[in-house]
Design an enzyme around this catalytic site. Structure first.
Site, PDB file in Angstrom:
ATOM      1  N   ASP A 163     -21.146  71.716  58.780  1.00 25.71           N
ATOM      2  CA  ASP A 163     -20.978  70.381  58.670  1.00 25.71           C
ATOM      3  C   ASP A 163     -19.883  69.901  59.403  1.00 25.71           C
ATOM      4  O   ASP A 163     -18.786  69.901  58.790  1.00 25.71           O
ATOM      5  CB  ASP A 163     -20.988  69.843  57.011  1.00 25.71           C
ATOM      6  CG  ASP A 163     -22.282  70.060  56.215  1.00 25.71           C
ATOM      7  OD1 ASP A 163     -23.260  70.161  57.034  1.00 25.71           O
ATOM      8  OD2 ASP A 163     -22.158  69.575  54.892  1.00 25.71           O
ATOM      9  N   TYR A 211     -20.738  64.941  60.435  1.00 23.27           N
ATOM     10  CA  TYR A 211     -21.570  63.886  59.415  1.00 23.27           C
ATOM     11  C   TYR A 211     -22.008  62.910  60.291  1.00 23.27           C
ATOM     12  O   TYR A 211     -22.221  61.538  59.913  1.00 23.27           O
ATOM     13  CB  TYR A 211     -20.610  63.579  58.467  1.00 23.27           C
ATOM     14  CG  TYR A 211     -20.340  64.636  57.445  1.00 23.27           C
ATOM     15  CD1 TYR A 211     -19.763  65.784  57.549  1.00 23.27           C
ATOM     16  CD2 TYR A 211     -21.060  64.414  56.214  1.00 23.27           C
ATOM     17  CE1 TYR A 211     -19.582  66.746  56.726  1.00 23.27           C
ATOM     18  CE2 TYR A 211     -21.152  65.460  55.307  1.00 23.27           C
ATOM     19  CZ  TYR A 211     -19.903  66.492  55.285  1.00 23.27           C
ATOM     20  OH  TYR A 211     -20.165  67.642  54.425  1.00 23.27           O
ATOM     21  N   HIS A 219     -18.018  70.238  48.106  1.00 23.45           N
ATOM     22  CA  HIS A 219     -16.863  69.717  48.622  1.00 23.45           C
ATOM     23  C   HIS A 219     -15.584  69.842  47.556  1.00 23.45           C
ATOM     24  O   HIS A 219     -15.269  68.860  46.880  1.00 23.45           O
ATOM     25  CB  HIS A 219     -17.078  68.330  48.730  1.00 23.45           C
ATOM     26  CG  HIS A 219     -18.415  67.903  49.763  1.00 23.45           C
ATOM     27  ND1 HIS A 219     -18.943  66.600  49.934  1.00 23.45           N
ATOM     28  CD2 HIS A 219     -18.624  68.785  50.900  1.00 23.45           C
ATOM     29  CE1 HIS A 219     -19.662  66.974  50.830  1.00 23.45           C
ATOM     30  NE2 HIS A 219     -19.581  68.004  51.592  1.00 23.45           N
ATOM     31  N   HIS A 246     -23.080  78.350  55.288  1.00 23.68           N
ATOM     32  CA  HIS A 246     -22.914  76.908  54.747  1.00 23.68           C
ATOM     33  C   HIS A 246     -23.091  76.908  53.251  1.00 23.68           C
ATOM     34  O   HIS A 246     -22.301  76.753  52.673  1.00 23.68           O
ATOM     35  CB  HIS A 246     -23.666  75.931  55.549  1.00 23.68           C
ATOM     36  CG  HIS A 246     -23.193  74.563  55.340  1.00 23.68           C
ATOM     37  ND1 HIS A 246     -22.043  74.133  55.099  1.00 23.68           N
ATOM     38  CD2 HIS A 246     -23.911  73.607  54.619  1.00 23.68           C
ATOM     39  CE1 HIS A 246     -21.937  73.018  54.832  1.00 23.68           C
ATOM     40  NE2 HIS A 246     -22.923  72.402  54.278  1.00 23.68           N
ATOM     41  N   ASN A 299     -26.117  71.551  56.718  1.00 23.39           N
ATOM     42  CA  ASN A 299     -27.290  70.913  56.583  1.00 23.39           C
ATOM     43  C   ASN A 299     -27.042  69.569  57.473  1.00 23.39           C
ATOM     44  O   ASN A 299     -28.161  68.651  57.623  1.00 23.39           O
ATOM     45  CB  ASN A 299     -27.503  70.426  55.111  1.00 23.39           C
ATOM     46  CG  ASN A 299     -26.293  70.030  54.423  1.00 23.39           C
ATOM     47  OD1 ASN A 299     -25.253  70.349  54.318  1.00 23.39           O
ATOM     48  ND2 ASN A 299     -26.187  68.624  53.699  1.00 23.39           N
ATOM     49  N   HIS A 351     -20.209  73.347  52.014  1.00 26.20           N
ATOM     50  CA  HIS A 351     -21.248  72.643  51.437  1.00 26.20           C
ATOM     51  C   HIS A 351     -20.923  72.040  50.153  1.00 26.20           C
ATOM     52  O   HIS A 351     -21.123  70.717  49.977  1.00 26.20           O
ATOM     53  CB  HIS A 351     -22.455  73.480  51.245  1.00 26.20           C
ATOM     54  CG  HIS A 351     -23.834  72.702  51.014  1.00 26.20           C
ATOM     55  ND1 HIS A 351     -24.036  71.590  51.708  1.00 26.20           N
ATOM     56  CD2 HIS A 351     -24.904  73.043  50.076  1.00 26.20           C
ATOM     57  CE1 HIS A 351     -25.430  70.988  51.054  1.00 26.20           C
ATOM     58  NE2 HIS A 351     -25.976  71.925  50.394  1.00 26.20           N
ATOM     59  N   HIS A 362     -24.907  71.127  44.354  1.00 27.83           N
ATOM     60  CA  HIS A 362     -25.648  72.267  45.025  1.00 27.83           C
ATOM     61  C   HIS A 362     -25.986  73.128  44.525  1.00 27.83           C
ATOM     62  O   HIS A 362     -25.929  74.332  45.027  1.00 27.83           O
ATOM     63  CB  HIS A 362     -24.755  72.216  46.303  1.00 27.83           C
ATOM     64  CG  HIS A 362     -24.672  71.092  47.088  1.00 27.83           C
ATOM     65  ND1 HIS A 362     -25.699  70.220  47.617  1.00 27.83           N
ATOM     66  CD2 HIS A 362     -23.442  70.552  47.610  1.00 27.83           C
ATOM     67  CE1 HIS A 362     -24.929  69.131  48.032  1.00 27.83           C
ATOM     68  NE2 HIS A 362     -23.824  69.358  48.360  1.00 27.83           N
ATOM     69  N   ASP A 370     -16.890  71.265  56.151  1.00 29.97           N
ATOM     70  CA  ASP A 370     -17.281  70.122  55.695  1.00 29.97           C
ATOM     71  C   ASP A 370     -16.217  69.056  56.267  1.00 29.97           C
ATOM     72  O   ASP A 370     -15.709  68.442  55.460  1.00 29.97           O
ATOM     73  CB  ASP A 370     -17.736  70.030  54.217  1.00 29.97           C
ATOM     74  CG  ASP A 370     -18.666  71.000  53.853  1.00 29.97           C
ATOM     75  OD1 ASP A 370     -18.534  72.196  53.762  1.00 29.97           O
ATOM     76  OD2 ASP A 370     -19.662  70.390  53.443  1.00 29.97           O
TER      77      ASP A 370
HETATM   78 FE   LIG Z   1     -23.386  70.481  53.358  1.00 33.49          FE
END
Ligand SMILES: [Fe+2]
Length: 448
Positions: A185, A188, A343, A304, A218, A341, A314, A158
């Site tokens: 990720d 972004y 953070h 992820h 994602n 995913h 999540h 991420d």
């Molecule tokens: Fe993510």
């Protein structure tokens, strides 16, 4: 030891800070539970400008492409630029020249530059190569990974492109390593395509000198009806991984070997089909079946959306994939599963089916690279006994595999100007466990 990347080629004064406000007009996947927890102020997005000529390479990065090859990827604004790489083991002395392929894509009114992919080799292990892209622009260099132990991985999830990202990457490159692993990720960009270019320029100084092996998150999906109905348009074009080399039919999941085949790393896709009749599932079955743990003592998996997670962010998003694939990984005695995913950082004990199991993988969430969304601060209480360490701070991980049996994992929290080891643990390969490998201690002793 400092990474010996050619500092003269770092882009000078390319970082411009600005606050980013763009209305979300595009259809895309969003985090279902982002509103459910409080995050500290997000880091400022960093926009990395292009300051070379249109014919010169930008966004240069390298990746492993088979046992003794590397893929060099870069972008030129001028579509007349050649997809060639010249390289050699001394600066400015190129003994080989290889032509590769190129692609480009459109996304609404955006048209990408010419994206070049050139696979070079065969290459010697643990050797520095100097290279130039398209016979134009600066010289870069990379070091190939060693063919034996020890070998060290930097693991960052991420990532994004904020001042926190910059801090994380600064800590990563402050100490040498061999391969960069990213469980999803990246930029972004979230459908705003120029941010993919900006991200490529931000990471170039690191990604051009050590192989970057990534899988998608994602934020790579970018589904837009008609324009990109299946998603991953930018990701597939820009971050070509060695899926063909590993018998996969999709850039969304693949595998590769390092350390002369002593380590097998599998990159799975959390956002493509994974149930038992899916292509990814069948490929994973076949890939795992090829592994001989006598010659490949270590197996790592990256994906992820975490299968185990005690953060409130999540929750349950990796559950369907866990139910579909956990038994395969457990049966293959996978040593570690890295996810992103969420953070924050979290390390679990060895688990199978929600219970501690000495033959299951260690699960690590390392989604704390520094993206613009900030940290996932809230955890479920009381803490699960399966969770050994958890903290919502930015940082990165390092996995140093010393030999056939032992590896050292450490998590480095970003402080203001340095990185601090906040969690570390010694890991023993499951291939060294007679019990887990289905061998009686006596028969294992006979083999040794
Ligand atoms: Fe993510």
């Amino acid at each position: 030891m400092e990474i010996r990347c050619p500092r003269a080629f770092l882009l000078p004064s390319t970082i411009v800070f600005f606050v980013f406000f763009v209305p979300q007009i595009l259809v895309q996947f969003t985090h279902a539970s982002e509103e459910e927890f409080t995050r500290p102020p997000a880091g400022n997005i960093i926009l990395s400008k292009h300051e070379r000529s249109e014919m010169e390479p930008q966004q240069v990065h390298v990746s492993l492409a088979g046992s003794d090859h590397m893929r060099v990827t870069w972008v030129t604004e001028d579509h007349r630029a050649h997809s060639t790489v010249e390289y050699g083991t001394a600066p400015g002395e190129y003994t080989a020249r290889i032509r590769g392929e190129h692609t480009s894509y459109t996304f609404f009114s955006y048209t990408s530059g010419k994206i070049h992919h050139v696979k070079i080799g065969p290459l010697e292990p643990e050797t520095t190569y100097y290279y130039r892209c398209g016979a134009s622009g600066p010289e870069f260099s990379f070091k190939t990974p060693p063919s034996t132990f020890p070998i060290e991985f930097a693991v960052v999830g991420d990532l994004g492109q904020t001042d926190w990202t910059k801090s994380t990457l600064k800590h990563v490159e402050s100490k040498d390593y061999d391969v960069f692993l990213l469980p999803g990720d990246l930029s972004y960009a979230d459908s705003q395509q120029p941010l993919w270019d900006s991200f490529g320029r931000l990471v170039e100084s690191i990604a051009s000198c050590r192989p970057w092996m990534v899988t998608e998150g994602n934020h790579e999906i970018e589904i837009v009806p008609i324009i990109s109905p299946h998603g991953f348009k930018a990701y597939k074009a820009r971050w070509l991984m060695p899926y063909e080399e590993s018998g996969s039919e999709s850039n969304l999941y693949y595998s590769f070997d390092v350390a002369g085949g002593s380590i097998h790393i599998i990159m799975l896709g959390s956002y493509t089909e994974f149930d038992s009749d899916s292509d990814q599932y069948k490929w994973l079955q076949q890939d795992l079946a090829k592994i001989d743990r006598r010659t490949t003592p270590w197996v790592f998996v990256l994906l992820h959306a975490p299968w185990y997670n005690t953060n409130t962010a999540h929750q349950g998003e990796g559950e369907e994939m866990r139910k579909a694939m956990e038994e395969l990984l457990y049966g293959a005695r996978v040593d570690i599963v890295f996810a992103g995913h969420v953070h924050a950082y979290e390390r679990f004990t060895r688990i199978y089916d929600n219970e501690a199991d000495s033959c299951g993988p260690v699960y690590v969430t390392i989604g704390d690279g520094g993206n613009r969304e900030g940290l996932a601060m809230s955890y479920k209480e009381p803490a699960s006994p399966l969770s050994m360490f958890r903290e919502a701070s930015f940082g990165h991980g390092r996995l140093r595999v010393l030999n056939h049996t032992h590896a050292h994992w450490s998590w480095h929290r970003n402080n203001q100007s340095n990185a601090v080891v906040a969690d570390d643990v010694w890991l023993e390969s499951l291939s060294a466990s007679g019990t887990c490998m289905g061998q009686e201690p006596s028969s294992l002793k006979d083999e040794l």
